[in-house]
Design a protein around this motif. Structure first.
Motif, PDB file in Angstrom:
ATOM      1  N   ASN A 260       0.815  -1.270   0.342  1.00  0.00           N
ATOM      2  CA  ASN A 260       0.133  -0.083   0.348  1.00  0.00           C
ATOM      3  C   ASN A 260       0.709   1.248   0.375  1.00  0.00           C
ATOM      4  OD1 ASN A 260       0.331  -0.400   2.600  1.00  0.00           O
ATOM      5  ND2 ASN A 260      -0.491   0.930   3.152  1.00  0.00           N
ATOM      6  N   ARG A 263       3.322   0.952  -4.629  1.00  0.00           N
ATOM      7  CA  ARG A 263       1.848  -0.014  -5.542  1.00  0.00           C
ATOM      8  C   ARG A 263       2.674   0.235  -6.802  1.00  0.00           C
ATOM      9  NH1 ARG A 263      -1.602  -2.644  -3.941  1.00  0.00           N
ATOM     10  NH2 ARG A 263      -2.674  -1.368  -1.925  1.00  0.00           N
ATOM     11  N   TYR A 288       1.646  -7.431 -12.311  1.00  0.00           N
ATOM     12  CA  TYR A 288       1.647  -6.883 -11.414  1.00  0.00           C
ATOM     13  C   TYR A 288       0.303  -7.733 -10.896  1.00  0.00           C
ATOM     14  CZ  TYR A 288      -0.508  -3.291  -8.220  1.00  0.00           C
ATOM     15  OH  TYR A 288      -1.826  -2.622  -7.389  1.00  0.00           O
ATOM     16  N   GLU A 290      -2.506  -8.841  -6.872  1.00  0.00           N
ATOM     17  CA  GLU A 290      -2.414  -8.711  -5.616  1.00  0.00           C
ATOM     18  C   GLU A 290      -2.083  -9.781  -4.911  1.00  0.00           C
ATOM     19  OE1 GLU A 290      -5.083  -5.488  -4.151  1.00  0.00           O
ATOM     20  OE2 GLU A 290      -4.263  -4.131  -5.443  1.00  0.00           O
ATOM     21  N   ARG A 291      -2.400 -11.006  -6.021  1.00  0.00           N
ATOM     22  CA  ARG A 291      -2.513 -12.234  -4.622  1.00  0.00           C
ATOM     23  C   ARG A 291      -2.370 -13.028  -5.951  1.00  0.00           C
ATOM     24  NH1 ARG A 291      -7.721 -10.147  -3.970  1.00  0.00           N
ATOM     25  NH2 ARG A 291      -8.914 -10.660  -5.692  1.00  0.00           N
ATOM     26  N   GLU A 304       0.243 -12.198  -0.378  1.00  0.00           N
ATOM     27  CA  GLU A 304      -0.175 -10.581  -0.320  1.00  0.00           C
ATOM     28  C   GLU A 304      -0.188 -10.251   0.156  1.00  0.00           C
ATOM     29  OE1 GLU A 304      -4.912 -10.659   2.025  1.00  0.00           O
ATOM     30  OE2 GLU A 304      -4.816 -12.441   0.354  1.00  0.00           O
ATOM     31  N   HIS A 305      -0.356  -8.918   0.735  1.00  0.00           N
ATOM     32  CA  HIS A 305       0.932  -7.709   1.261  1.00  0.00           C
ATOM     33  C   HIS A 305      -0.266  -7.976   2.634  1.00  0.00           C
ATOM     34  CE1 HIS A 305       2.683  -4.512   2.884  1.00  0.00           C
ATOM     35  NE2 HIS A 305       1.423  -3.540   3.059  1.00  0.00           N
TER      36      HIS A 305
END
Length: 402
Positions: A260, A263, A288, A290-291, A304-305
């Motif tokens: 976050n 990115r 790119y 996120e999962r 994931e983050h």
């Protein structure tokens, strides 16, 4: 060491019927040298016992007063001793325990009666210690060496999110980064052969995402330098770190996860690294997303983050990655920094129907935002997990920043 002439004389001296000391004197060598040569030639020293009249028991006696430390020895011998050394040899005085104090000779017909007074040698602590060490001969049982059997094929997960390079007060992060890589991979390599190593990068590896020093969402943060200088510092560190890790495994998987804070800039960073480091045994997962999920036999690794809700993660991953989910038994989600009312830089586990959610600690120091919100007291650390391809997790190693 000794000439043939000396050795020949020693051989001949055996027939002289004299004491060892007298033989040595006549040959022109010391008594110790004489005895050493005799021993090397195969002759056994009899301490001149052949010269003692063993049949006359009354004139062959020994008496000791242990309390006073004195003693008297008498022997009837067939030759007349001429030196104290000959007396010591004929009377077989143990010179490590007793010293010759007085002696006198009396002729008895064709023999000589030797009388001697001896005194116990008083030893100091060093002498006793030396005796103990010299005489120390324990019953030694050899240790059986058990040949260690290594697991030749293991997969490892090294998730290092939330490094926040460029954060104010986080000056030692690069040093801690390299030290953690060294110690963690060394710990694993001492026990296993690393076949697949999954290295998670991104996830707030940079503290800022804009030239204005803010996060992706525009939130101002504390920074130690400009955005482009921090980017260059992070690039150099990861370039060296990735090459270091590749030398210690068969296949290196670079798993990029956006955070976050960074990115866009973290994506640029990993994309540039993937173009700079081109090795067939390095697999770049730099797209790119996120999962992401990676599977090895029975192991399901999700990444994931962690800055969004994870309560429905089990359903999300089982749905989005249903094929991977259905063919595996051990399923783990690795997350990073949760922005909640608790510190998340220590590991927690919550296994639900075969799905573990893990919050991995960070090497980063606490900034003012965490201090202000009382998110303090967490341990700076990095963890590498070891997984058997068929039996799941079999161990982990931790590096703690001191």
């Amino acid at each position: 060491m000794y000439s043939k002439e000396i050795k020949d004389k020693v051989i001949k001296s055996v027939k002289w019927n004299l004491t060892n000391a007298e033989c040595a004197r006549r040959i022109g060598i010391t008594l110790d040298e004489y005895l050493l040569i005799k021993k090397s030639l195969g002759f056994k020293s009899n301490r001149s016992r052949n010269n003692i009249d063993l049949y006359n028991e009354k004139l062959n006696s020994e008496s000791y007063d242990l309390e006073k430390g004195t003693g008297k020895i008498e022997r009837l011998v067939s030759i007349k001793p001429k030196t104290p050394e000959e007396i010591i040899e004929l009377l077989a005085i143990d010179t490590s325990e007793w010293k010759l104090s007085q002696y006198w000779n009396k002729q008895r017909s064709d023999k000589w009666l030797i009388s001697a007074l001896v005194t116990r040698i008083v030893k100091n602590k060093e002498d006793y210690l030396k005796d103990i060490l010299n005489n120390f001969n324990p019953d030694y049982q050899p240790v059986t060496v058990i040949k260690q059997k290594r697991h030749k094929y293991v997969s490892c997960v090294l998730s290092m999110q939330d490094m926040h390079i460029g954060k104010g007060g986080n000056d030692d992060i690069i040093e801690q980064y390299f030290e953690s890589l060294k110690q963690l991979t060394e710990s694993v390599s001492n026990n296993y052969f690393i076949n697949d190593l999954v290295y998670v990068v991104g996830g707030d590896i940079l503290n800022m995402d804009t030239f204005g020093g803010t996060t992706t969402a525009g939130t101002p943060v504390e920074n130690s330098d400009t955005a482009y200088k921090v980017y260059a510092e992070a690039f150099d560190a990861l370039y060296k770190g990735i090459r270091f890790l590749k030398e210690r495994c068969e296949t290196l998987h670079i798993m990029y996860i956006p955070g976050n804070h960074d990115r866009l800039s973290s994506y640029h960073l990993v994309h540039a690294l993937s173009k700079a480091i081109k090795e067939e045994s390095i697999q770049w997962h730099s797209d790119y997303s996120e999962r992401k999920v990676l599977t090895f036999n029975n192991n399901f690794f999700a990444f994931e983050h962690g800055d969004v809700n994870t309560k429905n993660s089990l359903l999300v991953y089982a749905t989005e990655f249903s094929e991977n989910w259905g063919t595996t038994k051990f399923r783990t989600l690795y997350t990073g920094h949760y922005h909640k009312k608790k510190t998340v830089e220590y590991i927690t586990e919550d296994e639900i129907t075969g799905f573990s959610i893990k919050i991995i600690p960070s090497l980063s120091k606490t900034d003012y935002w965490h201090y202000h919100n009382k998110f303090i007291g967490s341990k700076r650390a990095a963890i590498i997990e070891v997984h058997d391809y068929d039996n799941g997790k079999i161990g982990e190693f931790v590096y703690n920043c001191i």
